[in-house]
Motif scaffolding. Structure first.
Motif, PDB file in Angstrom:
ATOM      1  N   GLU A   7       1.067  -1.300  -0.047  1.00 16.05           N
ATOM      2  CA  GLU A   7      -0.390  -0.120  -0.178  1.00 16.05           C
ATOM      3  C   GLU A   7       0.608   1.446  -0.065  1.00 16.05           C
ATOM      4  O   GLU A   7       0.905   2.475  -0.392  1.00 16.05           O
ATOM      5  N   GLN A 121     -13.531   1.711   6.830  1.00 18.94           N
ATOM      6  CA  GLN A 121     -13.670   2.402   6.374  1.00 18.94           C
ATOM      7  C   GLN A 121     -12.740   3.216   6.877  1.00 18.94           C
ATOM      8  O   GLN A 121     -13.217   3.545   7.955  1.00 18.94           O
ATOM      9  N   SER A 123      -9.281   6.332   6.182  1.00 18.79           N
ATOM     10  CA  SER A 123      -8.706   7.059   5.540  1.00 18.79           C
ATOM     11  C   SER A 123      -7.419   6.766   5.724  1.00 18.79           C
ATOM     12  O   SER A 123      -6.743   7.309   7.597  1.00 18.79           O
ATOM     13  N   SER A 127      -2.910   9.454   0.859  1.00 17.33           N
ATOM     14  CA  SER A 127      -3.395   9.169   0.110  1.00 17.33           C
ATOM     15  C   SER A 127      -5.366  10.255   0.379  1.00 17.33           C
ATOM     16  O   SER A 127      -5.417  10.223   1.946  1.00 17.33           O
ATOM     17  N   ARG A 131      -9.662   3.972   2.294  1.00 17.76           N
ATOM     18  CA  ARG A 131      -9.608   2.673   1.947  1.00 17.76           C
ATOM     19  C   ARG A 131     -10.825   1.918   2.734  1.00 17.76           C
ATOM     20  O   ARG A 131     -10.584   2.139   4.017  1.00 17.76           O
ATOM     21  N   GLN A 146      -9.097  -5.131   0.656  1.00 14.17           N
ATOM     22  CA  GLN A 146      -9.379  -3.964   0.690  1.00 14.17           C
ATOM     23  C   GLN A 146      -9.725  -2.504  -0.931  1.00 14.17           C
ATOM     24  O   GLN A 146      -8.797  -3.176  -1.296  1.00 14.17           O
ATOM     25  N   GLN A 148      -9.487   1.137  -2.431  1.00 13.57           N
ATOM     26  CA  GLN A 148      -8.826   2.000  -2.084  1.00 13.57           C
ATOM     27  C   GLN A 148      -8.463   3.004  -3.343  1.00 13.57           C
ATOM     28  O   GLN A 148      -7.684   2.013  -4.531  1.00 13.57           O
TER      29      GLN A 148
END
Length: 189
Positions: A7, A121, A123, A127, A131, A146, A148
């Motif tokens: 990620e 969910q 943040s 980003s 996510r 996941q 995103q």
DNA sequence: CGATTTTGACCCGCGC
DNA sequence: GCGCGGGTCAAAATCG
């Protein structure tokens, strides 16, 4: 060492993400098959999906119920906050295979034939987009994913699967059923 | 009315 | 030891 850098690394992905890409994360163990190839072998109708797909989907970590080790210790209001592998907290030895798809799509959620239930969910840092966390709704299936969106490229959706389904998807079977029957029929000769 | 989503809180691992 | 970031839980809200 680093088995979950995916990620974070996605921020500086190379530019091979024009179409759908599969980015398998290496597992500390051995197997090279991270994803079921749908067109690999003629499948018998009675399919042992676990064996077929990965050997074992989720060894010893299927408990969804509450029951974590250090749980009741300091928590005041909450009492049942079970982690998935309660008590075990198997540190690095995450044997569940992880696969990340980079997909250019306006849809966040890919329809992969399975039924998913959203359970969270968050943040994430680096980003702009949150996510989302999904779990397979099938009883015994403990697969998570996941989803995103890349902050850089809003058109790119990163879907990360964790684990392997131990059951076929309805849609997949719908699609494959005629083929399987035909194969079985042809197999007689 | 059951299933699913939303959302804030909780917990844990890791880096400093 | 503390704070941060990420993952999950579960009650409430929403949907079909």
């Amino acid at each position: 060492m680093n088995y979950m850098e995916g990620e974070g690394e996605q921020q500086h992905q190379p530019s091979y993400m024009n179409t759908t890409n599969i980015v398998p994360y290496p597992t500390p163990t051995n197997n090279n098959q991270y994803l079921p190839q749908l067109d690999q072998e003629p499948l018998p109708l009675d399919i042992d999906w676990v064996t077929l797909l990965n050997g074992s989907a989720n060894p010893g970590c299927s408990s969804l119920g509450p029951g974590k080790s250090g749980d009741a210790g300091g928590s005041s209001s909450r009492s049942s906050k079970g982690r998935v592998c309660g008590g075990g907290k198997s540190k690095k030895s995450r044997v569940t295979p992880r696969v990340a798809f980079h997909t250019t799509s306006v849809e966040d959620v890919l329809d992969d034939g399975y039924k998913w239930r959203k359970y969270g969910q968050k943040s994430v840092k680096n980003s702009l987009h949150p996510r989302s966390y999904y779990r397979c709704t099938y009883h015994t299936c403990n697969v998570k994913k996941q989803i995103q969106r890349l902050s850089k490229d809003t058109s790119v959706v990163v879907t990360t699967y964790e684990g392997v389904h131990n059951h076929p998807s309805e849609k997949l079977m719908e699609t494959l059923a005629p083929l399987l029957k035909q194969l079985q029929f042809l197999g007689r000769f």
